[in-house]
Design a protein around this motif. Structure first.
Motif, PDB file in Angstrom:
ATOM      1  N   ASN A 142      -6.387 -40.763 -34.478  1.00  0.00           N
ATOM      2  CA  ASN A 142      -6.364 -39.906 -35.437  1.00  0.00           C
ATOM      3  C   ASN A 142      -5.058 -39.438 -35.147  1.00  0.00           C
ATOM      4  N   ASN A 143      -4.682 -39.808 -34.711  1.00  0.00           N
ATOM      5  CA  ASN A 143      -2.833 -38.707 -34.743  1.00  0.00           C
ATOM      6  C   ASN A 143      -2.128 -39.274 -36.236  1.00  0.00           C
ATOM      7  N   PHE A 144      -2.122 -40.470 -36.144  1.00  0.00           N
ATOM      8  CA  PHE A 144      -1.205 -40.613 -36.925  1.00  0.00           C
ATOM      9  C   PHE A 144      -1.754 -40.435 -38.147  1.00  0.00           C
ATOM     10  N   PHE A 196     -10.462 -30.795 -36.429  1.00  0.00           N
ATOM     11  CA  PHE A 196     -10.132 -29.508 -36.183  1.00  0.00           C
ATOM     12  C   PHE A 196      -8.192 -30.343 -35.843  1.00  0.00           C
ATOM     13  N   ARG A 197      -7.789 -31.443 -36.127  1.00  0.00           N
ATOM     14  CA  ARG A 197      -6.240 -31.473 -36.330  1.00  0.00           C
ATOM     15  C   ARG A 197      -5.742 -30.888 -37.580  1.00  0.00           C
ATOM     16  N   PHE A 198      -6.943 -31.101 -38.561  1.00  0.00           N
ATOM     17  CA  PHE A 198      -7.070 -30.470 -39.503  1.00  0.00           C
ATOM     18  C   PHE A 198      -6.300 -29.408 -39.804  1.00  0.00           C
ATOM     19  N   LEU A 199      -7.004 -28.232 -38.832  1.00  0.00           N
ATOM     20  CA  LEU A 199      -6.486 -27.204 -39.161  1.00  0.00           C
ATOM     21  C   LEU A 199      -5.575 -26.861 -38.062  1.00  0.00           C
ATOM     22  N   MET A 200      -5.193 -27.279 -37.272  1.00  0.00           N
ATOM     23  CA  MET A 200      -4.762 -26.134 -36.465  1.00  0.00           C
ATOM     24  C   MET A 200      -3.333 -27.590 -35.580  1.00  0.00           C
ATOM     25  N   GLN A 201      -3.636 -28.833 -35.880  1.00  0.00           N
ATOM     26  CA  GLN A 201      -2.008 -29.430 -35.821  1.00  0.00           C
ATOM     27  C   GLN A 201      -1.432 -29.109 -36.392  1.00  0.00           C
TER      28      GLN A 201
END
Length: 491
Positions: free
Chosen positions: A155-157, A78-83
């Motif tokens: 995950n963030n970095f 979901f980070r790939f999609l939205m962040q």
């Protein structure tokens, strides 16, 4: 220096079009954050009860630990999609006596207070208070929480690094994505027990607290990976605009008869044909014509209307959705040049409108064979086409003035998420949900065909008054054009 940069960034946000988005868009984003935050908070305070019912007689903390690895993999997806990536208009600072290290550190630290990083706290902290603290004590619970937050920031970095690498080294990103997908597939096939691995890894931290250093070191490694990558790409020659290669192409004689409008449509078509990312949208739109095969012909699906309306909107509207969600970002590289030309905003938007309408009509014609599954599909898809042409196009124009992210069309199309963020998904909601909401009261009154007629009739009204709607869209574009230009220069 951090406070100074933060002050500059805050002033920039206040003066930019991003801060001055419409009230409706901010309300939608706020409601979504409140909705998901409430769900996670409720889940945090009640998950120990839910786990006790699902796994009677088992340790709730152990079961929770077993689910964490799957959660972090889904979180990455979901980070790939939205962040969105943290950015700073760094060029004005490069000639000043400011350490480049401080600039890069600021960009990375700025990503920490992200919604994706704060969201896990809403369910992890309540679960820690209700389950972990009573079983292991406050000190061990805090160490366990630190380990989970370290993995969250890992995950963030990782997301920041691989998302920045998508354009330069798409194969690295592909390998990363394949690895994550393979792990989940092996777990599904029972070849690799992710739950058992997750339970052992996070459970070990509760027994041996010194193991918390492992996720902390991994997080620090991901941070340094980003740091050295960004530092290597902050030289003026890396940021400066590269000279574009001269492009050649023949005229489209058919469009010459439409005068200035035809020339603008011709330029738009050439832009699509000459760049990989825009051509990939064409390919994706063609593939999506087969979307109906996933639903049509199934008895439990064919009996209803709401999902058929959703599919009908998608079939004829997908080319418009794919291309329109980034308007006017496709021209971001030469947007200042467009503003200096004798092209009115009305002409600019008219060219895009009359380019998208024939494409949607063509998509509708190509999907007419779906009518063999039933006349109801034919009626719904016709109403959906009218709605897309008369309403959804103008909804896209309405939200397009908030697309201030520059698109580099010279970059590869593979795994290119430049310009993609949560705001794009918010923009897509009214496009797909509004027609279903229009149908809903008619469905509740058991007059479904009247609901389909209402959708088609509203689209027909939009087509009839398309000049007035284009004039309204052009007026909004005029009011925001300098904010768009400033956003494209800074991104």
């Amino acid at each position: 220096m951090f406070l100074t940069l933060l002050s500059h960034q805050w002033r920039s946000e206040l003066r930019s079009s991003v801060f001055q988005k419409s009230l409706a868009l901010n309300i939608i984003l706020g409601l979504l954050i409140l909705y998901f935050g409430s769900i996670f908070l409720f889940l945090g305070f009640n998950i120990h009860k839910i786990l006790a019912e699902l796994y009677p007689g088992q340790n709730a903390v152990a079961i929770f630990n077993g689910m964490l690895l799957a959660y972090f993999l889904i979180d990455l997806f979901f980070r790939f999609l939205m962040q969105e990536l943290p950015v700073l208009a760094i060029q004005p600072y490069l000639h000043l006596p400011i350490s480049k290290n401080k600039l890069v550190h600021y960009v990375l630290v700025k990503s920490v207070p992200s919604f994706f990083n704060l969201l896990p706290l809403l369910f992890i902290v309540p679960f820690m208070v209700t389950s972990v603290v009573p079983a292991y004590g406050l000190g061990i619970a805090i160490v366990w929480l630190l380990a989970l937050m370290a993995v969250t920031l890992l995950n963030n970095f990782l997301l920041i690094y691989f998302k920045r690498q998508m354009s330069n080294k798409p194969l690295y990103t592909l390998a990363f994505g394949v690895t994550v997908t393979l792990l989940m597939l092996l777990d599904y096939l029972d070849v690799l027990q992710l739950q058992a691995i997750s339970q052992a890894v996070f459970g070990a931290i509760l027994v041996q607290q010194w193991l918390v250093i492992v996720p902390v070191i991994l997080m620090a490694g991901a941070y340094l990976l980003n740091f050295y990558f960004l530092k290597a790409h902050t030289y003026p020659e890396e940021i400066s605009v590269r000279k574009a290669k001269e492009a050649t192409g023949g005229d489209i004689a058919f469009l010459n008869r439409f005068g200035e409008l035809g020339k603008l449509i011709e330029l738009e078509l050439k832009l699509i044909w000459r760049h990989k990312r825009t051509k990939s949208i064409v390919t994706l739109s063609v593939i999506f014509l087969f979307y109906g095969l996933l639903f049509y012909g199934k008895d439990n699906f064919m009996d209803g209307f709401a999902m058929l309306i959703f599919v009908g909107i998608m079939l004829s509207g997908m080319p418009m959705f794919n291309y329109g969600q980034f308007l006017p970002g496709w021209q971001s590289g030469h947007f200042d040049g467009i503003l200096t030309q004798r092209i009115s905003p009305y002409q600019f938007l008219s060219a895009k409108y009359w380019m998208m309408v024939p494409v949607m009509v063509l998509a509708y014609i190509l999907t007419l064979p779906y009518g063999l599954f039933g006349y109801k599909i034919l009626l719904i898809n016709t109403a959906a086409l009218l709605y897309n042409v008369g309403v959804n196009v103008f909804i896209i124009f309405f939200f397009s003035v908030y697309n201030t992210q520059k698109l580099d069309l010279s970059k590869s199309a593979s795994f290119n998420w430049q310009g993609v963020g949560a705001s794009k998904f918010v923009m897509m909601l009214p496009l797909m949900v509004l027609p279903i909401l229009i149908y809903l009261p008619f469905g509740l009154l058991d007059v479904p065909f009247a609901g389909v007629a209402a959708i088609g009739g509203l689209g027909l009204l939009g087509i009839i008054f398309q000049k007035q709607l284009l004039a309204f869209s052009a007026k909004r574009f005029t009011a925001h054009k300098y904010k768009l230009a400033a956003g494209f220069r800074q991104s």
